[in-house]
Design a protein around this motif. Structure first.
Motif, PDB file in Angstrom:
ATOM      1  N   VAL A 101      -8.853  53.215  58.939  1.00  0.00           N
ATOM      2  CA  VAL A 101      -8.627  52.866  60.337  1.00  0.00           C
ATOM      3  C   VAL A 101      -7.798  53.974  60.959  1.00  0.00           C
ATOM      4  N   SER A 102      -8.218  54.447  62.123  1.00  0.00           N
ATOM      5  CA  SER A 102      -7.389  55.422  62.836  1.00  0.00           C
ATOM      6  C   SER A 102      -7.423  55.120  64.322  1.00  0.00           C
ATOM      7  N   VAL A 103      -6.295  55.387  64.956  1.00  0.00           N
ATOM      8  CA  VAL A 103      -6.173  55.282  66.409  1.00  0.00           C
ATOM      9  C   VAL A 103      -5.563  56.595  66.858  1.00  0.00           C
ATOM     10  N   HIS A 104      -6.326  57.344  67.648  1.00  0.00           N
ATOM     11  CA  HIS A 104      -5.890  58.668  68.094  1.00  0.00           C
ATOM     12  C   HIS A 104      -5.901  58.719  69.612  1.00  0.00           C
ATOM     13  N   ASN A 105      -4.816  59.200  70.204  1.00  0.00           N
ATOM     14  CA  ASN A 105      -4.823  59.423  71.645  1.00  0.00           C
ATOM     15  C   ASN A 105      -4.664  60.912  71.922  1.00  0.00           C
ATOM     16  N   THR A 106      -5.324  61.356  72.986  1.00  0.00           N
ATOM     17  CA  THR A 106      -5.209  62.741  73.419  1.00  0.00           C
ATOM     18  C   THR A 106      -3.812  62.969  73.973  1.00  0.00           C
ATOM     19  N   PRO A 107      -3.415  64.231  74.166  1.00  0.00           N
ATOM     20  CA  PRO A 107      -2.074  64.473  74.707  1.00  0.00           C
ATOM     21  C   PRO A 107      -1.955  63.978  76.146  1.00  0.00           C
ATOM     22  N   PRO A 108      -0.807  63.406  76.473  1.00  0.00           N
ATOM     23  CA  PRO A 108      -0.605  62.964  77.856  1.00  0.00           C
ATOM     24  C   PRO A 108      -0.461  64.173  78.777  1.00  0.00           C
ATOM     25  N   GLU A 109      -0.893  63.997  80.015  1.00  0.00           N
ATOM     26  CA  GLU A 109      -0.738  65.057  81.009  1.00  0.00           C
ATOM     27  C   GLU A 109       0.558  64.838  81.768  1.00  0.00           C
ATOM     28  N   GLY A 110       1.343  65.890  81.891  1.00  0.00           N
ATOM     29  CA  GLY A 110       2.587  65.797  82.636  1.00  0.00           C
ATOM     30  C   GLY A 110       3.662  65.034  81.881  1.00  0.00           C
ATOM     31  N   GLU A 111       4.699  64.723  82.593  1.00  0.00           N
ATOM     32  CA  GLU A 111       5.849  64.018  82.026  1.00  0.00           C
ATOM     33  C   GLU A 111       5.536  62.540  81.876  1.00  0.00           C
ATOM     34  N   VAL A 112       5.818  62.004  80.715  1.00  0.00           N
ATOM     35  CA  VAL A 112       5.608  60.576  80.460  1.00  0.00           C
ATOM     36  C   VAL A 112       6.967  59.887  80.521  1.00  0.00           C
ATOM     37  N   PRO A 113       7.081  58.859  81.359  1.00  0.00           N
ATOM     38  CA  PRO A 113       8.368  58.160  81.443  1.00  0.00           C
ATOM     39  C   PRO A 113       8.710  57.490  80.113  1.00  0.00           C
ATOM     40  N   HIS A 114       9.992  57.486  79.794  1.00  0.00           N
ATOM     41  CA  HIS A 114      10.450  56.843  78.560  1.00  0.00           C
ATOM     42  C   HIS A 114      10.282  55.336  78.682  1.00  0.00           C
ATOM     43  N   VAL A 115       9.627  54.762  77.703  1.00  0.00           N
ATOM     44  CA  VAL A 115       9.446  53.308  77.653  1.00  0.00           C
ATOM     45  C   VAL A 115      10.221  52.813  76.448  1.00  0.00           C
ATOM     46  N   PRO A 116      11.207  51.948  76.677  1.00  0.00           N
ATOM     47  CA  PRO A 116      11.970  51.465  75.526  1.00  0.00           C
ATOM     48  C   PRO A 116      11.104  50.627  74.597  1.00  0.00           C
ATOM     49  N   GLY A 117      11.395  50.742  73.346  1.00  0.00           N
ATOM     50  CA  GLY A 117      10.696  49.952  72.346  1.00  0.00           C
ATOM     51  C   GLY A 117      11.615  49.740  71.167  1.00  0.00           C
ATOM     52  N   SER A 118      11.265  48.791  70.341  1.00  0.00           N
ATOM     53  CA  SER A 118      12.127  48.491  69.205  1.00  0.00           C
ATOM     54  C   SER A 118      11.957  49.494  68.082  1.00  0.00           C
ATOM     55  N   GLY A 119      10.807  50.204  68.067  1.00  0.00           N
ATOM     56  CA  GLY A 119      10.560  51.142  66.984  1.00  0.00           C
ATOM     57  C   GLY A 119      10.150  50.458  65.695  1.00  0.00           C
ATOM     58  N   GLN A 120       9.978  49.152  65.738  1.00  0.00           N
ATOM     59  CA  GLN A 120       9.667  48.401  64.525  1.00  0.00           C
ATOM     60  C   GLN A 120       8.168  48.249  64.279  1.00  0.00           C
ATOM     61  N   GLY A 121       7.355  48.497  65.301  1.00  0.00           N
ATOM     62  CA  GLY A 121       5.924  48.287  65.168  1.00  0.00           C
ATOM     63  C   GLY A 121       5.294  49.111  64.066  1.00  0.00           C
ATOM     64  N   LEU A 122       5.529  50.415  64.066  1.00  0.00           N
ATOM     65  CA  LEU A 122       4.938  51.290  63.051  1.00  0.00           C
ATOM     66  C   LEU A 122       5.554  51.041  61.677  1.00  0.00           C
TER      67      LEU A 122
END
Length: 192
Positions: free
Chosen positions: A138-159
């Motif tokens: 199983v793989s999930v790949h996203n292309t690079p984001p364009e421009g500045e991406v706003p910081h979205v807080p997360g718990s960091g526990q998902g991965l």
């Protein structure tokens, strides 16, 4: 699952906020998706509370999604405005053990949620391949984001949780930036 539903709510509400020129039909359709996502999020929250009260982590009373629900997950993400491609090359999907299918679904779900949160507007490819004896990749790949991406807080526990889940299933999970500047979550799960 709950985090996924809440993220969908946020995405759809944001679309309404930033599209004041939307037609009545678009507003009605988006409001319907918000209502349905809120309903499903409440159901998920009730189940979580029930599990915490009962102390039995797998006694939710509702079947957990497997590979068969992957199309629905991808459709929900597309309806939320994501650009998602699903590549599925599994020799006998019905023969995938339910526990492996659940783990594969959760990996795809978390990868899509992370792409939506941390790389909005990118193209995402979900790939599921495998055969009995070879395992399920199983793989999930996203292309690079364009421009500045706003910081979205997360718990960091998902991965971290996904890595633990894959390991408990006898598999492995890796994640990180890719050579093209995107991000990828890759997992292999045993399938005898």
């Amino acid at each position: 699952m709950l985090a996924h539903r809440l993220t969908l709510l946020s995405v759809h509400a944001g679309a309404l906020e930033f599209r004041p020129d939307a037609s009545r039909e678009e507003v009605a359709r988006t409001a319907g998706v918000i209502r349905e996502s809120a309903h499903e999020a409440l159901q998920d929250l009730r189940e979580i509370i029930g599990v915490l009260r009962a102390g039995e982590p797998d006694d939710t009373g509702r079947p957990q999604p497997t590979l068969a629900a992957l199309d629905t997950l991808v459709t929900e993400c597309r309806e939320a405005g994501m650009k998602v491609t699903l590549a599925r090359r599994v020799t006998d999907p019905a023969a995938v053990p339910a526990s492996v299918g659940r783990t594969a679904y959760r990996i795809a779900q978390e990868g899509l949620t992370n792409a939506r949160k941390h790389a909005p507007g990118t193209e995402v490819t979900v790939s599921v391949t495998g055969a009995p004896g070879d395992g399920l990749a199983v793989s999930v790949h996203n292309t690079p984001p364009e421009g500045e991406v706003p910081h979205v807080p997360g718990s960091g526990q998902g991965l971290i949780g996904l890595t633990e889940r894959a390991t408990l299933a006898g598999g492995r999970l890796e994640h990180g930036p890719t050579a093209d500047g995107g991000f990828e979550v890759r997992a292999w799960l045993p399938w005898a």
